[in-house]
Design a protein around this motif. Sequence first.
Motif, PDB file in Angstrom:
ATOM      1  N   GLY A  79       0.800  -1.215   0.000  1.00 22.68           N
ATOM      2  CA  GLY A  79       0.000   0.000   0.000  1.00 22.68           C
ATOM      3  C   GLY A  79       0.828   1.257   0.000  1.00 22.68           C
ATOM      4  O   GLY A  79       0.446   2.263  -0.594  1.00 22.68           O
ATOM      5  N   SER A  80       1.974   1.246   0.675  1.00 22.81           N
ATOM      6  CA  SER A  80       2.809   2.437   0.749  1.00 22.81           C
ATOM      7  C   SER A  80       4.006   2.369  -0.175  1.00 22.81           C
ATOM      8  O   SER A  80       4.889   3.202  -0.121  1.00 22.81           O
ATOM      9  CB  SER A  80       3.296   2.627   2.192  1.00 22.81           C
ATOM     10  N   ALA A  81       4.052   1.327  -1.028  1.00 16.61           N
ATOM     11  CA  ALA A  81       5.224   1.140  -1.876  1.00 16.61           C
ATOM     12  C   ALA A  81       5.360   2.268  -2.871  1.00 16.61           C
ATOM     13  O   ALA A  81       4.386   2.819  -3.373  1.00 16.61           O
ATOM     14  CB  ALA A  81       5.117  -0.194  -2.617  1.00 16.61           C
ATOM     15  N   ALA A  82       6.603   2.636  -3.150  1.00 11.59           N
ATOM     16  CA  ALA A  82       6.855   3.641  -4.174  1.00 11.59           C
ATOM     17  C   ALA A  82       6.454   3.077  -5.529  1.00 11.59           C
ATOM     18  O   ALA A  82       6.242   1.884  -5.699  1.00 11.59           O
ATOM     19  CB  ALA A  82       8.334   4.031  -4.158  1.00 11.59           C
ATOM     20  N   ALA A  83       6.376   3.946  -6.519  1.00 12.46           N
ATOM     21  CA  ALA A  83       5.814   3.574  -7.820  1.00 12.46           C
ATOM     22  C   ALA A  83       6.496   2.361  -8.428  1.00 12.46           C
ATOM     23  O   ALA A  83       5.849   1.538  -9.065  1.00 12.46           O
ATOM     24  CB  ALA A  83       5.891   4.762  -8.764  1.00 12.46           C
ATOM     25  N   HIS A  84       7.820   2.213  -8.270  1.00 19.13           N
ATOM     26  CA  HIS A  84       8.537   1.139  -8.936  1.00 19.13           C
ATOM     27  C   HIS A  84       9.102   0.118  -7.952  1.00 19.13           C
ATOM     28  O   HIS A  84       9.944  -0.685  -8.321  1.00 19.13           O
ATOM     29  CB  HIS A  84       9.646   1.733  -9.805  1.00 19.13           C
ATOM     30  N   GLU A  85       8.655   0.167  -6.723  1.00 20.79           N
ATOM     31  CA  GLU A  85       9.098  -0.812  -5.737  1.00 20.79           C
ATOM     32  C   GLU A  85       8.246  -2.066  -5.837  1.00 20.79           C
ATOM     33  O   GLU A  85       7.045  -2.005  -6.061  1.00 20.79           O
ATOM     34  CB  GLU A  85       8.977  -0.235  -4.331  1.00 20.79           C
ATOM     35  N   GLY A  86       8.877  -3.221  -5.671  1.00 19.46           N
ATOM     36  CA  GLY A  86       8.113  -4.453  -5.567  1.00 19.46           C
ATOM     37  C   GLY A  86       8.553  -5.539  -6.513  1.00 19.46           C
ATOM     38  O   GLY A  86       8.648  -5.319  -7.714  1.00 19.46           O
ATOM     39  N   MET A  87       8.839  -6.707  -5.959  1.00 21.22           N
ATOM     40  CA  MET A  87       9.062  -7.925  -6.735  1.00 21.22           C
ATOM     41  C   MET A  87       7.821  -8.777  -6.491  1.00 21.22           C
ATOM     42  O   MET A  87       7.730  -9.525  -5.532  1.00 21.22           O
ATOM     43  CB  MET A  87      10.335  -8.627  -6.267  1.00 21.22           C
ATOM     44  N   TRP A  88       6.848  -8.656  -7.396  1.00 22.08           N
ATOM     45  CA  TRP A  88       5.488  -9.118  -7.157  1.00 22.08           C
ATOM     46  C   TRP A  88       5.297 -10.580  -7.516  1.00 22.08           C
ATOM     47  O   TRP A  88       5.814 -11.070  -8.513  1.00 22.08           O
ATOM     48  CB  TRP A  88       4.506  -8.271  -7.959  1.00 22.08           C
ATOM     49  N   LEU A  89       4.493 -11.278  -6.703  1.00 21.35           N
ATOM     50  CA  LEU A  89       4.024 -12.596  -7.076  1.00 21.35           C
ATOM     51  C   LEU A  89       3.090 -12.437  -8.277  1.00 21.35           C
ATOM     52  O   LEU A  89       2.292 -11.501  -8.327  1.00 21.35           O
ATOM     53  CB  LEU A  89       3.266 -13.239  -5.915  1.00 21.35           C
ATOM     54  N   PRO A  90       3.136 -13.344  -9.248  1.00 24.34           N
ATOM     55  CA  PRO A  90       2.257 -13.197 -10.410  1.00 24.34           C
ATOM     56  C   PRO A  90       0.786 -13.058 -10.042  1.00 24.34           C
ATOM     57  O   PRO A  90       0.065 -12.262 -10.656  1.00 24.34           O
ATOM     58  CB  PRO A  90       2.527 -14.488 -11.202  1.00 24.34           C
ATOM     59  N   ASP A  91       0.313 -13.784  -9.019  1.00 22.71           N
ATOM     60  CA  ASP A  91      -1.107 -13.707  -8.674  1.00 22.71           C
ATOM     61  C   ASP A  91      -1.482 -12.397  -8.002  1.00 22.71           C
ATOM     62  O   ASP A  91      -2.661 -12.129  -7.780  1.00 22.71           O
ATOM     63  CB  ASP A  91      -1.514 -14.901  -7.800  1.00 22.71           C
ATOM     64  N   GLN A  92      -0.491 -11.551  -7.675  1.00 22.66           N
ATOM     65  CA  GLN A  92      -0.794 -10.230  -7.137  1.00 22.66           C
ATOM     66  C   GLN A  92      -1.000  -9.188  -8.234  1.00 22.66           C
ATOM     67  O   GLN A  92      -1.526  -8.109  -7.973  1.00 22.66           O
ATOM     68  CB  GLN A  92       0.348  -9.758  -6.217  1.00 22.66           C
ATOM     69  N   LEU A  93      -0.574  -9.492  -9.448  1.00 20.43           N
ATOM     70  CA  LEU A  93      -0.568  -8.486 -10.504  1.00 20.43           C
ATOM     71  C   LEU A  93      -1.943  -7.942 -10.879  1.00 20.43           C
ATOM     72  O   LEU A  93      -2.052  -6.758 -11.241  1.00 20.43           O
ATOM     73  CB  LEU A  93       0.154  -9.024 -11.740  1.00 20.43           C
ATOM     74  N   PRO A  94      -3.027  -8.743 -10.844  1.00 17.98           N
ATOM     75  CA  PRO A  94      -4.330  -8.134 -11.136  1.00 17.98           C
ATOM     76  C   PRO A  94      -4.657  -6.932 -10.250  1.00 17.98           C
ATOM     77  O   PRO A  94      -5.341  -6.006 -10.682  1.00 17.98           O
ATOM     78  CB  PRO A  94      -5.306  -9.298 -10.909  1.00 17.98           C
ATOM     79  N   LYS A  95      -4.164  -6.944  -9.000  1.00 20.14           N
ATOM     80  CA  LYS A  95      -4.385  -5.803  -8.114  1.00 20.14           C
ATOM     81  C   LYS A  95      -3.612  -4.570  -8.577  1.00 20.14           C
ATOM     82  O   LYS A  95      -3.892  -3.456  -8.137  1.00 20.14           O
ATOM     83  CB  LYS A  95      -3.955  -6.162  -6.690  1.00 20.14           C
ATOM     84  N   LEU A  96      -2.605  -4.799  -9.426  1.00 19.96           N
ATOM     85  CA  LEU A  96      -1.757  -3.706  -9.905  1.00 19.96           C
ATOM     86  C   LEU A  96      -2.090  -3.302 -11.330  1.00 19.96           C
ATOM     87  O   LEU A  96      -1.317  -2.587 -11.970  1.00 19.96           O
ATOM     88  CB  LEU A  96      -0.286  -4.133  -9.826  1.00 19.96           C
ATOM     89  N   ALA A  97      -3.210  -3.766 -11.852  1.00 21.59           N
ATOM     90  CA  ALA A  97      -3.552  -3.492 -13.249  1.00 21.59           C
ATOM     91  C   ALA A  97      -3.570  -2.003 -13.539  1.00 21.59           C
ATOM     92  O   ALA A  97      -3.024  -1.552 -14.563  1.00 21.59           O
ATOM     93  CB  ALA A  97      -4.908  -4.120 -13.579  1.00 21.59           C
ATOM     94  N   ALA A  98      -4.171  -1.229 -12.652  1.00 25.88           N
ATOM     95  CA  ALA A  98      -4.278   0.214 -12.910  1.00 25.88           C
ATOM     96  C   ALA A  98      -2.917   0.890 -12.974  1.00 25.88           C
ATOM     97  O   ALA A  98      -2.619   1.598 -13.950  1.00 25.88           O
ATOM     98  CB  ALA A  98      -5.177   0.866 -11.862  1.00 25.88           C
ATOM     99  N   PRO A  99      -2.047   0.721 -11.974  1.00 23.23           N
ATOM    100  CA  PRO A  99      -0.733   1.370 -12.077  1.00 23.23           C
ATOM    101  C   PRO A  99       0.119   0.833 -13.225  1.00 23.23           C
ATOM    102  O   PRO A  99       0.892   1.582 -13.821  1.00 23.23           O
ATOM    103  CB  PRO A  99      -0.085   1.113 -10.720  1.00 23.23           C
ATOM    104  N   MET A 100      -0.011  -0.457 -13.551  1.00 27.22           N
ATOM    105  CA  MET A 100       0.768  -0.998 -14.668  1.00 27.22           C
ATOM    106  C   MET A 100       0.297  -0.411 -15.991  1.00 27.22           C
ATOM    107  O   MET A 100       1.106  -0.050 -16.848  1.00 27.22           O
ATOM    108  CB  MET A 100       0.678  -2.529 -14.690  1.00 27.22           C
TER     109      MET A 100
END
Length: 719
Positions: A17-38
């Motif tokens: 939630g507080s991660a900077a824009a380019h921070e994060g080594m994401w699990l693939p199943d987490q990516l749908p939650k990041l659709a908007a920023p991606m």
Amino acid sequence: MKWRVLSVGLPLAAVLGSAAAHEGMWLPDQLPKLAAPMKAAGLQMPVGPLSDLLAHPLGAVVSLDGCSASFVSPKGLVVTNHHCVYGSLQYNSSPQRDLLKHGFLAAELKDELPAAPGTRVLVTVAQTDVTARVLDAQLQQLDGQARTQALEKRTQQLVRECEQDSGHRCTVKAYYGGSLYRLIKQLEIRDVRVVHAPAQGVGLFGGDTDNWMWPRHTGDYSFYRAYVGPDGKPADYAANNQPYQPKHHLQMATTPLREGDFVMVAGYPGSTDRYRLPREVAYAFEEQKPRDVAQMGDILAIIKASTAGRRDAEIRMANTVAGVANYYKNTQGQLASYEGGDLLQRREASHAKLLAWVQADPARRARWGAALQEVDELLAQRQALQTDLRWQDQIEPTLLGHAAELLHLAHERTKPADQRESGYQARDEGDWREAVTSLGKRYDADTDRALVLHFLQQYLKRDKTNAALLGALGVNAQMDEAALQQALTALYAGTQLQDDAQRLAWLERPVAEFERSSDSMVRAAVALRQHRLQQQALQRDLQGRLGKRYVRVMEALRAYRAAAGEEIYPDANSSLRVAFGKVSGRKPAVDGSDWHAFTTVQGIVAKHRGEGEFDAPAAQLAAIKARNWDGYADAKLGTVPVNFLATLDTTGGNSGSPVLNAQGQLVGLLFDGTLDTVISDWDFDDKRNRSICLDARYMLWQMKVVDKAQRLLQEMGVR
């Protein structure tokens, strides 16, 4: 002598939630939650396929068990970093056929060379949440060594069930400090061959001088090929094996890469430490890392002096030197950032807020308060043990370490299959055979003895020494240097384990033969066994007690963040992750200069010295001076780009990871970070963090114009 990097604790997590824009080594199943920023960052392909580790493009990404790689043809061709293939080049080299210096290109499939023993291409085929089977009610009640043993039995059972399907390697990965477990199943391709590697003056251009630095001009790429048996299943090396046909492979980009473009990287990052507890931060940066830097500097200097004028010895030690030198410079960079920053103070402040939040509520205090207090003392105990073990590793001869492990394997073989320790089961014996075989190409007795003598002299000056280990070595604190040298000379002269056949023979021998052996290293291993078992028991007890409480600490942290509306992603643990960002320089850099997003081949000419680390091949220099770009020049740059910077969150293990564009096409390979931000494993800074990537256009240009690798280019679908 071994180089063991000891863990300083169990991994926690970074905050979504507080991660900077380019921070994060994401699990693939987490990516749908990041659709908007991606999508906002420029992703053009659907997010859905990126959440499926078996679909394209993630299905083309593989692990090399320490590096990352990807399939780039339907015939099992794998591209990764040059430094990830370096060990196989070293293994196949000799003074008469120096592949390290001159590179390698197989003219045909039959000319491809077997990789170093133990090399694997691991293709992920399934992932299952097994938390309920691991953290059952019974295990929740256990503590100490009993908890460690129960946890090991549960994971072993899961692995045994998974590996009933032959040809696969299964592992149980812990996430969120051990509060979530996943079973990962991978196709284990054992026949791996070297296909192409550029000359050292390309693949390692700039050497240690440019390592972790920008601007960079390194062609850090090489190719393996995965082979399987005639039936399409994994098999050991055989002349009639066939190239593996992957379900997915990456396509080369069809549009030029520009500054500001969206990029993402998929790979198997090793570990990060962004939410370590304050005691762990202090130990790592004020004791462990300064000690490691001092010892690594000594190691590199001793190896250089010992192998000088002996090219065969230089080749044998080349892989060790490369690994130590890389970690040495990385650790120096981390220390410099730590000393110039306030990481510990900020970590103490954030931990104090967590403690206050827990204490403010009786229910929270009852659930997590004790664990938060107890974990600190347990960490102190384990850190003291780790310091002792690190010194013991430094004074243990390499062959003694091998003898001790072979003896332990012989003891484990006497147990029922389901009672053998992890790493010593029937499934692991092929790995042991390969490790014993590869040692013959990576061991130099004179160098090993010089290293042991150096650290032994330092060790004997410590207040606390290991009498059992010293006795096994035949030395004591009263000996002067001449006596120490004499004792070590006798120890090394009295063994036959430097002989490949002898080491392989000990793989099959029973415990009784070890106990009556007259071989000096084997005798020393037998003498040390009880002491090693006592240390192992102590480690396992601490692991169990600390692990139980660390799960609680992690629960408290997750609840604390959730109360603030934040979700967390787990620290890296060598499982498949995706990071995204953009191609971007840095203005201004720390030294006051601007970092441009791309370097070009003109920089190679400017840096070329004709010797040492800056010795580009003559054919490459001629092509650059003739401006023979053959269609690979960037229109804006007017020349061929070499490396580029991107705001990608990566770490060790990501080496060789494919860098993909907005359409999921291959635009480069991740291979490095920058020295002033290598502390990002502990303390991510979005404004400064940059990853260094190989531009695929340089790789393709070098392959076509300089190395004449048209056969491979055609296979990859490149004109």
